[in-house]
Design an enzyme around this catalytic site. Structure first.
Site, short mmCIF file in Angstrom:
data_model
loop_
_atom_site.label_atom_id
_atom_site.label_comp_id
_atom_site.label_asym_id
_atom_site.label_seq_id
_atom_site.Cartn_x
_atom_site.Cartn_y
_atom_site.Cartn_z
N GLU A 1 6.72 1.40 0.01
CA GLU A 1 6.53 0.48 1.12
C GLU A 1 6.59 -1.00 0.73
OE1 GLU A 1 3.85 3.40 3.97
OE2 GLU A 1 2.92 1.61 3.12
N GLU B 1 5.25 10.11 3.34
CA GLU B 1 3.91 9.96 3.91
C GLU B 1 3.96 10.26 5.39
OE1 GLU B 1 1.60 6.40 3.30
OE2 GLU B 1 2.35 6.13 1.26
#
Length: 366
Positions: free
Chosen positions: A82, A265
């Site tokens: 991320e 995720e």
């Protein structure tokens, strides 16, 4: 592993991760290693962190050590987790470390994070490291609130700003020019950077939790705002939109030309309650989380039926943990953790997930 950011390698750090990797393999768990999940050595931050180009080279050196030490035991590597969060939350909004709020700094961080990824991939190839390497992106494809040109334009800009600033250079299409023009920033590009960043990757990790609706708003400095939505929300205040996961997978499949995808995720935080059942056992009946997972698994099934090359799924997370600026107040785990005693109790979602795995991920009869 390199606590000062550059220079000496810490043998205790090397041993720690070797022991962890070995223990996972001995237990029948295949490790997938993420090289960077926001833990930048303080020495590097003191020199400017991700606004400093040298941090990318320090990351390259660190990656080379990891490839050399763990080659053969790790089959899949993720360079960055991320980078959107590292750049925007760390250098623009200031809610994550290092707590800076500066537009130009955030875009410098974006480029140097992308460069770090590219340097690591290049090193992986040059070292002929066995296995595969990719990157994990949290992708936001916020939908237009109304069926009108203005809202569609606002939503498309969100894609450019939130997604293509990261995916574009890695996938070889470069940075979206309208973002730099609109934000009034300049990237610290040097000759050859885009070639380095766009080195071949073997897979893409997709992190997905939610989706929002955007509406054109001339009174807002950005020219848009988030519109009210109808969906239920998690304990994080995030709208539950499982259809959004399918939209993200479709978009990434098209954007990447079919590079294999993993959901690296997906999950939800809820206000879990510890109970005692009739047999005296401790139980957490987290049906909200089970519904969340079931609906998102269904989105994965639809993606597979459409021919999207979705290779695997990682649930976030196994155990309740430290949720960054929220501390220990948000519980994402399928295992309850008492943060005082460290007692761990499987939640009902744990048993649900066990059954999903046992039935080869077919959720239609669960």
């Amino acid at each position: 592993i390199i606590p000062d950011g550059t220079g000496a390698v810490n043998p205790e750090g090397i041993a720690y991760y070797r022991n962890l990797i070995t223990a996972l393999i001995d237990t029948g768990i295949e490790p997938v290693v993420t090289l960077y999940h926001w833990d930048l050595p303080q020495v590097l931050q003191g020199a400017g962190g991700w606004t400093n180009r040298e941090t990318a080279y320090a990351f390259e050196a660190y990656a080379k050590v990891c490839f050399s030490e763990y080659a053969g035991t790790v089959k899949r590597w993720i360079t960055l987790n991320e980078p959107w969060c590292s750049a925007y939350l760390g250098y623009l909004e200031g809610v994550h470390a290092p707590g800076i709020r500066d537009v130009q700094s955030s875009f410098e961080a974006i480029h140097h994070l992308n460069l770090a990824h590219g340097l690591a991939v290049r090193a992986f190839r040059n070292m002929k490291t066995p296995g595969e390497i990719g990157i994990a992106w949290n992708l936001y494809l916020h939908r237009p609130a109304r069926d009108c040109e203005e809202d569609r334009a606002a939503a498309e800009y969100q894609v450019e700003y939130n997604c293509r600033m990261f995916t574009g250079p890695v996938l070889g299409t470069g940075y979206p020019g309208q973002v730099m023009e609109r934000e009034g920033v300049k990237l610290p590009l040097m000759e050859g950077d885009l070639d380095t960043i766009s080195g071949k990757i073997d897979f893409i990790g997709v992190n997905y939790y939610s989706e929002r609706a955007v509406i054109s708003d001339a009174s807002s400095p950005e020219g848009w705002t988030f519109a009210p939505t109808w969906e239920a929300v998690t304990d994080m205040g995030w709208e539950i939109v499982p259809e959004g996961l399918l939209r993200v997978l479709r978009w990434m499949h098209r954007e990447s030309g079919g590079i294999p995808l993993y959901i690296t995720e997906n999950g939800a935080a809820f206000q879990d309650t510890l109970e005692i059942d009739l047999e005296g056992n401790k139980r957490i009946r987290d049906m909200d989380r089970i519904r969340y997972l079931r609906d998102h698994f269904d989105a994965c099934r639809k993606a597979l039926e459409e021919g999207i090359d979705l290779r695997g799924y990682f649930l976030w997370s196994l155990i309740d943990n430290f949720e960054w600026s929220f501390g220990y107040t948000k519980r994402f785990g399928i295992i309850w953790c008492d943060f005082q005693t460290l007692e761990r109790i499987p939640k009902d979602s744990f048993w649900f997930y066990r059954d999903v795995i046992a039935r080869s991920s077919k959720t239609d009869d669960l």
